[in-house]
Scaffold this motif. Structure first.
Motif, PDB file in Angstrom:
ATOM      1  N   THR A   1       0.830  -1.202   0.000  1.00 46.60           N
ATOM      2  CA  THR A   1       0.000   0.000   0.000  1.00 46.60           C
ATOM      3  C   THR A   1       0.865   1.252   0.000  1.00 46.60           C
ATOM      4  O   THR A   1       1.843   1.339   0.743  1.00 46.60           O
ATOM      5  N   GLY A   2       0.494   2.200  -0.851  1.00 44.35           N
ATOM      6  CA  GLY A   2       1.220   3.455  -0.888  1.00 44.35           C
ATOM      7  C   GLY A   2       0.948   4.221  -2.165  1.00 44.35           C
ATOM      8  O   GLY A   2       0.195   3.759  -3.029  1.00 44.35           O
ATOM      9  N   VAL A   3       1.560   5.375  -2.263  1.00 37.28           N
ATOM     10  CA  VAL A   3       1.497   6.155  -3.491  1.00 37.28           C
ATOM     11  C   VAL A   3       2.674   5.747  -4.370  1.00 37.28           C
ATOM     12  O   VAL A   3       3.822   5.770  -3.928  1.00 37.28           O
ATOM     13  N   TYR A   4       2.362   5.376  -5.583  1.00 38.07           N
ATOM     14  CA  TYR A   4       3.382   4.938  -6.540  1.00 38.07           C
ATOM     15  C   TYR A   4       3.687   6.073  -7.503  1.00 38.07           C
ATOM     16  O   TYR A   4       2.782   6.595  -8.162  1.00 38.07           O
ATOM     17  N   TYR A   5       4.958   6.423  -7.576  1.00 36.21           N
ATOM     18  CA  TYR A   5       5.418   7.510  -8.427  1.00 36.21           C
ATOM     19  C   TYR A   5       6.247   6.957  -9.575  1.00 36.21           C
ATOM     20  O   TYR A   5       7.046   6.048  -9.388  1.00 36.21           O
TER      21      TYR A   5
END
Length: 124
Positions: A92-96
């Motif tokens: 889970t997280g923000v993927y850049y």
């Protein structure tokens, strides 16, 4: 070069998701750039996930995603992909997405261009 990440969403643990990063920009669409994915989990620092060279022939992965994630690119569409399988809550997280001139690298400071990120949430 502008990068636009997309495709994030909510997925159950054990599931799969494919996220994309489209490159655009006047006179430069990064077909000769190395590109990479980084992610930032809540309360943690951003970390390297995977990177790919301009032709797609060389890929680099973080140890924690080997065998589960696959990075690829379609230069005709100026788009990079990250296929994520066997997802777990720790993913889970923000993927850049990011791009750089030269070879693929693991270090954020080596990348010149960044997208805005797409949120991936894995429910357990």
């Amino acid at each position: 070069v502008q990068l636009q990440a997309s495709g994030g969403g909510l997925v159950q643990a054990g599931g799969s998701l494919r996220i994309s990063c489209a490159a655009s920009g006047s006179g430069r669409t990064c077909s000769s750039c190395a590109m990479g994915w980084f992610r930032q989990a809540p309360g943690k620092e951003r970390e390297f996930v995977a990177a790919i060279n301009w032709s797609g022939g060389t890929t680099v992965y973080a140890d924690f995603v080997k065998g589960r994630f696959t990075i690829s690119r379609d230069n005709a569409k100026y788009t990079m992909y990250l296929q994520m399988n066997s997802l777990n809550a720790e993913d889970t997280g923000v993927y850049y997405c990011a791009a750089r001139d030269g070879i693929p690298r693991r270090y954020q400071s080596d990348y010149e261009y960044w997208g805005q990120g797409t949120l991936v949430t894995v429910s357990s």
